[in-house]
Design a protein around this motif. Structure first.
Motif, mmCIF file in Angstrom:
data_model
loop_
_atom_site.group_PDB
_atom_site.id
_atom_site.type_symbol
_atom_site.label_atom_id
_atom_site.label_comp_id
_atom_site.label_asym_id
_atom_site.label_seq_id
_atom_site.Cartn_x
_atom_site.Cartn_y
_atom_site.Cartn_z
ATOM 1 N N LYS A 186 0.950 -1.403 -0.031
ATOM 2 C CA LYS A 186 0.072 0.028 0.009
ATOM 3 C C LYS A 186 0.837 0.812 -0.215
ATOM 4 O O LYS A 186 1.651 1.514 1.282
ATOM 5 C CB LYS A 186 -0.774 -0.237 1.205
ATOM 6 C CG LYS A 186 -2.465 1.440 0.954
ATOM 7 C CD LYS A 186 -3.002 0.754 2.552
ATOM 8 C CE LYS A 186 -3.724 2.484 2.585
ATOM 9 N NZ LYS A 186 -4.511 2.492 3.752
ATOM 10 N N LEU A 187 0.896 2.143 -0.622
ATOM 11 C CA LEU A 187 1.750 2.996 -1.418
ATOM 12 C C LEU A 187 1.562 4.256 -0.967
ATOM 13 O O LEU A 187 0.349 4.551 -1.006
ATOM 14 C CB LEU A 187 2.422 3.565 -2.708
ATOM 15 C CG LEU A 187 2.794 1.847 -3.236
ATOM 16 C CD1 LEU A 187 3.765 1.901 -4.818
ATOM 17 C CD2 LEU A 187 4.038 1.768 -1.647
ATOM 18 N N PRO A 188 1.993 5.660 -0.690
ATOM 19 C CA PRO A 188 0.700 6.679 -0.475
ATOM 20 C C PRO A 188 0.608 7.326 -1.722
ATOM 21 O O PRO A 188 1.290 7.108 -2.000
ATOM 22 C CB PRO A 188 2.365 7.861 0.181
ATOM 23 C CG PRO A 188 3.533 7.214 1.155
ATOM 24 C CD PRO A 188 3.397 5.444 -0.267
ATOM 25 N N LYS A 189 -0.416 8.671 -1.613
ATOM 26 C CA LYS A 189 -0.278 9.130 -2.746
ATOM 27 C C LYS A 189 0.683 9.120 -2.893
ATOM 28 O O LYS A 189 0.864 10.004 -2.196
ATOM 29 C CB LYS A 189 -1.869 9.721 -2.549
ATOM 30 C CG LYS A 189 -3.158 8.826 -1.952
ATOM 31 C CD LYS A 189 -4.470 9.934 -1.185
ATOM 32 C CE LYS A 189 -5.408 9.162 -1.126
ATOM 33 N NZ LYS A 189 -6.671 8.210 -1.840
ATOM 34 N N MET A 190 0.833 9.955 -4.532
ATOM 35 C CA MET A 190 1.788 10.683 -4.875
ATOM 36 C C MET A 190 1.301 11.771 -6.539
ATOM 37 O O MET A 190 -0.072 11.469 -6.612
ATOM 38 C CB MET A 190 2.548 9.501 -5.651
ATOM 39 C CG MET A 190 3.904 8.959 -4.536
ATOM 40 S SD MET A 190 5.074 7.918 -5.509
ATOM 41 C CE MET A 190 3.966 6.731 -6.462
ATOM 42 N N LEU A 191 2.194 13.046 -5.597
ATOM 43 C CA LEU A 191 1.388 13.941 -6.736
ATOM 44 C C LEU A 191 3.369 14.310 -7.123
ATOM 45 O O LEU A 191 3.788 14.502 -6.610
ATOM 46 C CB LEU A 191 0.548 15.075 -6.128
ATOM 47 C CG LEU A 191 0.873 16.394 -7.207
ATOM 48 C CD1 LEU A 191 -0.142 16.032 -7.991
ATOM 49 C CD2 LEU A 191 0.557 17.013 -6.153
ATOM 50 N N ILE A 192 3.194 14.256 -8.526
ATOM 51 C CA ILE A 192 4.395 15.151 -9.539
ATOM 52 C C ILE A 192 4.545 15.495 -10.337
ATOM 53 O O ILE A 192 3.508 15.537 -10.991
ATOM 54 C CB ILE A 192 4.814 13.598 -9.668
ATOM 55 C CG1 ILE A 192 5.218 12.273 -8.825
ATOM 56 C CG2 ILE A 192 6.350 14.136 -10.831
ATOM 57 C CD1 ILE A 192 6.067 10.806 -9.441
ATOM 58 N N ASP A 193 4.865 17.103 -10.461
ATOM 59 C CA ASP A 193 4.819 17.791 -11.582
ATOM 60 C C ASP A 193 6.374 18.552 -12.238
ATOM 61 O O ASP A 193 7.161 18.198 -11.146
ATOM 62 C CB ASP A 193 4.458 19.236 -10.811
ATOM 63 C CG ASP A 193 4.613 19.639 -10.137
ATOM 64 O OD1 ASP A 193 5.395 20.714 -10.325
ATOM 65 O OD2 ASP A 193 4.281 19.747 -9.061
ATOM 66 N N CYS A 194 6.350 19.057 -13.012
ATOM 67 C CA CYS A 194 7.506 19.936 -13.183
ATOM 68 C C CYS A 194 7.143 20.366 -14.671
ATOM 69 O O CYS A 194 5.970 20.301 -15.033
ATOM 70 C CB CYS A 194 8.791 18.174 -14.114
ATOM 71 S SG CYS A 194 10.439 18.741 -13.905
ATOM 72 N N GLY A 195 8.072 21.698 -14.574
ATOM 73 C CA GLY A 195 8.203 22.174 -16.148
ATOM 74 C C GLY A 195 8.542 22.255 -17.297
ATOM 75 O O GLY A 195 9.459 21.393 -16.889
ATOM 76 N N VAL A 196 7.903 22.303 -18.118
ATOM 77 C CA VAL A 196 8.574 22.020 -19.840
ATOM 78 C C VAL A 196 9.188 22.410 -19.534
ATOM 79 O O VAL A 196 9.862 22.224 -21.078
ATOM 80 C CB VAL A 196 6.772 22.368 -20.389
ATOM 81 C CG1 VAL A 196 5.451 21.607 -19.948
ATOM 82 C CG2 VAL A 196 7.236 24.105 -20.828
#
Length: 253
Positions: A186-196
């Motif tokens: 059971k993994l943590p909820k993950m949010l990933i972002d990056c600039g283009v």
């Protein structure tokens, strides 16, 4: 929010270390905690100095801990200090002894930028039972030739080791996610972002594609921007909303 500065002794690093902490002005707790990690060239003051984080928090019932990660990538080095152990044992231990915070998975989240983005995801995969959610802005996710080029620097070779030592190790977030998929963790909820326009965007795309191939739930978004504080000041607000939802908290109305 109240702003506090703390100095304490790390048994793991065997030295005095520092952190800045935001605590809510209202309520008695226990409060959930957001461990917010800085990048390679910064320190524990960076998030407070270069963003409007305190304003964005407002009346959110959340303690935000900004520890000093030095240049350690928040992982236990092949040849040197154990920064993952420092974070998970010393930093979390000090916070939970000192502040009125929750001491359960449901009350802890973690995030960061660049080196700290890698660190947040790496620590969440290393100890998924500790964190309910994790986010990365512009994370330093490398595999293949970009990673091997990175390891030519003697400083980083001491952190991650040789090609053979890093691939498949606890420092390899690609391998760690594969392991958890096999084990049904059971993994943590993950949010990933990056600039283009970020020089790290290719590695973020690779890691996103890897998680997609494993069918590991996560949210990945690219936005206009580069590797700078203008970008992170905007998108920390989305991270706060993401973690608030995972923690089940909201600002007072």
């Amino acid at each position: 929010m109240a702003v506090l500065h703390a100095t304490f002794f790390s048994d793991t690093l065997r030295k005095q270390v520092q952190m800045n902490v935001f605590t809510p002005n209202k309520g008695n707790g226990p409060f959930p905690v957001f461990y917010l990690l800085h990048g390679l060239s910064d320190d524990y003051t960076a998030w407070q100095r270069w963003t409007r984080l305190e304003n964005y928090l407002g009346d959110l019932p959340l303690v935000v801990v900004m520890p000093d990660g030095f240049r350690g990538f928040y992982c236990d080095h092949v040849d040197g200090p154990k920064f993952a152990t420092y974070m998970l044992n010393d930093v979390v231990g000090f916070v939970e002894r000192t502040f009125p915070v929750l001491r359960t998975r449901a009350g802890r989240c973690i995030g960061g930028l660049s080196m700290g983005g890698y660190g947040a995801i790496s620590l969440a995969l290393l100890r998924p039972e500790m964190f309910v959610s994790a986010n990365s802005h512009s994370g330093a996710f490398w595999r293949g030739k970009p990673l091997f080029d990175f390891l030519k620097d003697p400083e980083f070779a001491k952190v991650f080791g040789t090609k053979k030592q890093v691939m498949g190790s606890v420092r390899d977030v690609f391998a760690q996610s594969e392991k958890h998929k096999r084990n049904g963790t059971k993994l943590p909820k993950m949010l990933i972002d990056c600039g283009v326009g970020d020089f790290l965007v290719a590695g973020n795309r690779d890691f996103h594609a890897h998680l997609e191939s494993l069918k590991i739930p996560h949210t990945y978004t690219e936005f206009p921007g580069v590797h700078d504080w203008d970008y992170w000041d905007i998108h920390i607000r989305e991270a706060l909303a993401f973690h608030a939802k995972a923690l089940g908290i909201a600002k007072e109305k």
